[in-house]
Motif scaffolding. Structure first.
Motif, short mmCIF file in Angstrom:
data_model
loop_
_atom_site.label_atom_id
_atom_site.label_comp_id
_atom_site.label_asym_id
_atom_site.label_seq_id
_atom_site.Cartn_x
_atom_site.Cartn_y
_atom_site.Cartn_z
N GLY A 95 -21.17 14.91 24.17
CA GLY A 95 -21.52 13.66 24.02
C GLY A 95 -21.23 12.79 25.10
N GLN A 96 -20.21 11.89 25.06
CA GLN A 96 -20.04 11.04 26.14
C GLN A 96 -19.05 11.48 27.25
OE1 GLN A 96 -21.69 7.97 26.93
NE2 GLN A 96 -23.24 8.81 25.10
N GLY A 97 -18.37 12.68 26.91
CA GLY A 97 -17.16 13.30 27.74
C GLY A 97 -17.70 14.53 28.20
N ILE A 98 -16.80 15.36 28.64
CA ILE A 98 -16.61 16.60 29.44
C ILE A 98 -15.54 17.39 28.68
CG2 ILE A 98 -16.43 17.92 31.34
CD1 ILE A 98 -18.57 16.15 31.89
N VAL A 99 -15.97 18.76 28.31
CA VAL A 99 -14.87 19.68 27.89
C VAL A 99 -15.03 20.69 28.46
CG1 VAL A 99 -15.14 18.85 25.44
CG2 VAL A 99 -16.59 20.79 26.11
N VAL A 100 -13.80 21.44 28.96
CA VAL A 100 -13.44 22.47 29.68
C VAL A 100 -12.67 23.62 29.06
CG1 VAL A 100 -13.65 21.10 31.93
CG2 VAL A 100 -11.47 21.57 30.79
N ARG A 101 -12.89 24.74 29.70
CA ARG A 101 -11.83 25.90 29.47
C ARG A 101 -11.18 26.48 30.81
NH1 ARG A 101 -12.01 31.58 29.01
NH2 ARG A 101 -14.27 31.48 29.73
N LYS A 155 -10.48 18.26 26.09
CA LYS A 155 -11.28 17.18 26.52
C LYS A 155 -10.79 16.85 27.93
CE LYS A 155 -12.68 15.80 21.87
NZ LYS A 155 -12.62 14.73 21.00
N VAL A 156 -11.73 16.21 28.79
CA VAL A 156 -11.39 15.77 30.15
C VAL A 156 -12.03 14.08 30.37
CG1 VAL A 156 -11.66 16.02 32.49
CG2 VAL A 156 -11.06 18.10 31.22
N PHE A 157 -11.06 13.46 30.95
CA PHE A 157 -12.01 12.17 31.47
C PHE A 157 -12.15 12.41 32.84
CE2 PHE A 157 -11.95 7.98 33.04
CZ PHE A 157 -12.67 7.27 32.34
N SER A 158 -13.39 12.26 33.28
CA SER A 158 -13.58 12.49 34.76
C SER A 158 -13.53 11.20 35.66
CB SER A 158 -15.02 13.31 34.87
OG SER A 158 -15.37 13.56 36.19
N THR A 178 -6.36 14.91 46.04
CA THR A 178 -6.69 13.46 45.17
C THR A 178 -7.04 13.76 43.58
OG1 THR A 178 -8.24 11.60 45.27
CG2 THR A 178 -9.21 13.65 45.53
N VAL A 179 -6.75 12.91 42.87
CA VAL A 179 -6.82 12.84 41.63
C VAL A 179 -8.49 12.87 41.04
CG1 VAL A 179 -6.35 11.93 39.31
CG2 VAL A 179 -4.75 12.01 41.12
N ILE A 180 -9.12 13.64 40.34
CA ILE A 180 -10.50 13.70 39.88
C ILE A 180 -10.74 13.63 38.54
CG2 ILE A 180 -11.28 14.84 41.80
CD1 ILE A 180 -11.46 17.38 40.05
N GLY A 181 -9.46 13.59 37.80
CA GLY A 181 -9.69 13.28 36.28
C GLY A 181 -8.32 13.57 35.57
N GLN A 182 -8.37 13.60 34.16
CA GLN A 182 -7.32 13.43 33.43
C GLN A 182 -7.64 14.31 32.06
OE1 GLN A 182 -5.35 10.24 31.48
NE2 GLN A 182 -3.36 10.79 32.60
N ILE A 183 -6.68 15.23 31.77
CA ILE A 183 -6.93 15.88 30.33
C ILE A 183 -6.33 15.40 29.39
CG2 ILE A 183 -6.07 17.85 28.93
CD1 ILE A 183 -5.96 19.64 31.62
#
Length: 175
Positions: free
Chosen positions: A61-67, A24-27, A8-13
């Motif tokens: 901030g209001q979002g999520i960042v990932v490495r 940055k990721v939209f969860s 299932t899709v849980i987010g988008q880069i």
């Protein structure tokens, strides 16, 4: 994803963050930080599937960042922008009785309490006050209209049967 999918899709880069390959990721998870619980991702972009490993992530901030493992510069990171983030459905936690993941509702045939077929759940949207089922007509539907039906258990949604692939709603077909 279809109802028969094993993921299932849980987010988008969405974009790059900084110069060291962060993204940055939209969860789509609730809460947003829930996406960081999953370490083994599959990135789906333009029909290509890429295995990815989440190294670290945080709220920014209001979002999520990932490495992600192996992505350490901005140019390489940019090539992943727009990719959907999927995980195996087996990795999702069990939900309490009567609660469902969106992907479980997609594809269910929607009937009124009078047993009139309205169509099939195509997808859901979040409106802030409640989720909304987007019901698309099928060849078995009473008409060819698309309907937006609020996902309000016990009020509008009267029954969900994953075994029978049906969802029963107390809804006027004229809406």
């Amino acid at each position: 994803m279809t109802k028969h999918s094993q993921e299932t899709v849980i987010g988008q880069i969405t974009s790059v963050f900084g110069v060291k390959g962060w993204l940055k990721v939209f969860s789509y998870t609730d809460p947003k930080e829930g996406i960081l619980e999953y370490r083994n991702w599959t990135l789906v972009q333009n029909g290509n599937r890429i295995a990815a490993k989440l190294e670290e992530g945080r709220r920014q901030g209001q979002g999520i960042v990932v490495r992600l493992k192996g992505i350490d510069d901005r140019d390489l990171a940019r090539s992943y922008c727009g990719a959907d983030i999927t995980v195996q459905t087996a990795e999702l936690p069990e939900l309490p009785e009567g609660e469902f993941y969106w992907h479980q509702l997609e594809g269910l045939t929607v009937y009124t309490t009078d047993n009139e077929c309205l169509g099939e759940v195509d997808h859901l949207i979040e409106t802030g006050s409640n989720d909304v089922l987007i019901v698309r007509a099928t060849d078995r539907s009473i008409d060819q209209r698309e309907r937006l039906i609020p996902y309000l258990p016990d009020q509008v949604v009267k029954a969900v049967s994953l075994a029978e692939s049906t969802l029963t709603v107390d809804w006027d077909p004229e809406f």
